[in-house]
Design a protein around this motif. Structure first.
Motif, short mmCIF file in Angstrom:
data_model
loop_
_atom_site.label_atom_id
_atom_site.label_comp_id
_atom_site.label_asym_id
_atom_site.label_seq_id
_atom_site.Cartn_x
_atom_site.Cartn_y
_atom_site.Cartn_z
N GLY A 14 0.81 -1.22 0.00
CA GLY A 14 0.00 0.00 0.00
C GLY A 14 0.84 1.26 0.00
O GLY A 14 0.55 2.22 -0.72
N LEU A 15 1.90 1.27 0.81
CA LEU A 15 2.80 2.43 0.86
C LEU A 15 3.49 2.64 -0.48
O LEU A 15 3.65 3.77 -0.94
N ILE A 16 3.91 1.55 -1.10
CA ILE A 16 4.57 1.65 -2.41
C ILE A 16 3.59 2.22 -3.43
O ILE A 16 3.95 3.10 -4.22
N SER A 17 2.35 1.76 -3.40
CA SER A 17 1.37 2.29 -4.37
C SER A 17 1.15 3.78 -4.15
O SER A 17 1.05 4.54 -5.12
N SER A 18 1.11 4.22 -2.90
CA SER A 18 0.95 5.64 -2.60
C SER A 18 2.16 6.44 -3.06
O SER A 18 2.03 7.51 -3.65
N ALA A 19 3.34 5.91 -2.78
CA ALA A 19 4.57 6.59 -3.18
C ALA A 19 4.66 6.69 -4.70
O ALA A 19 5.09 7.71 -5.24
N GLN A 20 4.21 5.65 -5.40
CA GLN A 20 4.25 5.70 -6.85
C GLN A 20 3.24 6.69 -7.42
O GLN A 20 3.51 7.33 -8.43
N ALA A 21 2.11 6.87 -6.75
CA ALA A 21 1.16 7.89 -7.19
C ALA A 21 1.82 9.27 -7.10
O ALA A 21 1.69 10.10 -8.01
N VAL A 22 2.57 9.49 -6.02
CA VAL A 22 3.32 10.74 -5.86
C VAL A 22 4.36 10.87 -6.97
O VAL A 22 4.45 11.91 -7.63
N GLU A 23 5.13 9.81 -7.19
CA GLU A 23 6.18 9.85 -8.21
C GLU A 23 5.61 10.16 -9.59
O GLU A 23 6.15 10.96 -10.34
N HIS A 24 4.51 9.51 -9.92
CA HIS A 24 3.93 9.71 -11.26
C HIS A 24 3.43 11.14 -11.42
O HIS A 24 3.57 11.72 -12.49
N TYR A 25 2.88 11.72 -10.37
CA TYR A 25 2.48 13.11 -10.41
C TYR A 25 3.70 14.00 -10.65
O TYR A 25 3.69 14.89 -11.51
N GLU A 26 4.77 13.73 -9.90
CA GLU A 26 5.99 14.54 -10.04
C GLU A 26 6.60 14.37 -11.43
O GLU A 26 7.05 15.36 -12.03
N ILE A 27 6.65 13.16 -11.93
CA ILE A 27 7.21 12.91 -13.27
C ILE A 27 6.44 13.72 -14.31
O ILE A 27 7.03 14.35 -15.19
N THR A 28 5.12 13.73 -14.19
CA THR A 28 4.29 14.50 -15.11
C THR A 28 4.63 15.99 -15.03
O THR A 28 4.84 16.65 -16.05
N ARG A 29 4.67 16.51 -13.81
CA ARG A 29 4.96 17.94 -13.62
C ARG A 29 6.35 18.32 -14.13
O ARG A 29 6.51 19.31 -14.82
N TYR A 30 7.37 17.53 -13.73
CA TYR A 30 8.73 17.88 -14.14
C TYR A 30 8.94 17.71 -15.64
O TYR A 30 9.66 18.49 -16.25
N GLY A 31 8.31 16.71 -16.23
CA GLY A 31 8.40 16.54 -17.68
C GLY A 31 7.83 17.75 -18.41
O GLY A 31 8.44 18.28 -19.35
N THR A 32 6.68 18.20 -17.96
CA THR A 32 6.04 19.38 -18.56
C THR A 32 6.88 20.63 -18.34
O THR A 32 7.13 21.39 -19.29
N LEU A 33 7.33 20.85 -17.12
CA LEU A 33 8.15 22.03 -16.83
C LEU A 33 9.44 22.05 -17.65
O LEU A 33 9.86 23.11 -18.14
N LYS A 34 10.05 20.89 -17.81
CA LYS A 34 11.28 20.80 -18.60
C LYS A 34 11.00 21.22 -20.06
O LYS A 34 11.74 22.00 -20.65
N ARG A 35 9.91 20.70 -20.63
CA ARG A 35 9.55 21.05 -22.02
C ARG A 35 9.31 22.54 -22.15
O ARG A 35 9.75 23.18 -23.10
N TRP A 36 8.54 23.09 -21.21
CA TRP A 36 8.25 24.52 -21.26
C TRP A 36 9.52 25.35 -21.09
O TRP A 36 9.68 26.37 -21.75
N ALA A 37 10.42 24.91 -20.22
CA ALA A 37 11.69 25.63 -20.04
C ALA A 37 12.49 25.63 -21.35
O ALA A 37 13.11 26.64 -21.70
#
Length: 165
Positions: A101-124
């Motif tokens: 359960g903790l791993i699934s929660s942590a991965q939800a966080v990671e996937h959110y961050e990956i999405t955000r950082y990927g977008t920010l990198k492209r925009w930069a």
């Protein structure tokens, strides 16, 4: 008349969102480490806490590059993801399923961050913020590696232990 919003405005707004999220994650990681039953998962959360501190520093540098003050704005997405993680801790603490359960929660966080950082990198890149691209890419790599490490922990034991119960 209101000023037209630009990609730079959107970039700055999203930067504030992920800055808030990272600071919120930094507070949640020790709680997740304490709730984990496997020593490997505890270590993974502690390692990610250290990485998150570095990620916050890099975000502060990106704000500086833009000539802006580092500040967050409430990120409803991360609030929800962290609340779900706390719910898992409440419901599964002390059971064989807690680590899965903790791993699934942590991965939800990671996937959110990956999405955000990927977008920010492209925009930069589009905005010509070369130094910001490097900083954001470094964090994006870390987030991707953390996600892979969590998958390995889940596959190595957590999912089987949760199932066996």
């Amino acid at each position: 008349m209101t000023k037209e919003k630009t990609l730079e405005d959107l970039f700055h707004d999203t930067l504030k969102d992920i800055y808030y999220a990272e600071r919120k994650i930094l507070k949640a990681l020790p709680k997740m480490a304490r709730a984990a039953s496997s020593p490997e998962l505890k270590v993974a959360f502690e390692k990610h806490k250290d990485e998150t501190e570095g990620q916050i520093d890099r975000l502060q540098q990106v704000f500086e590059l833009m000539g802006k003050r580092a500040q967050g704005k409430t990120c409803d997405a991360i609030e929800g993801i962290i609340a779900e993680g706390e719910e898992i801790i409440e419901s599964f603490k002390g059971t064989p399923a807690i680590d899965a359960g903790l791993i699934s929660s942590a991965q939800a966080v990671e996937h959110y961050e990956i999405t955000r950082y990927g977008t920010l990198k492209r925009w930069a890149e589009v905005l010509g913020l070369k130094d910001a691209v490097k900083l954001l890419d470094e964090t994006l790599e870390q987030e991707s590696n953390t996600d892979k490490a969590l998958t390995e922990l889940a596959d190595a034991s957590a999912n089987e232990l949760a199932k066996a119960a």
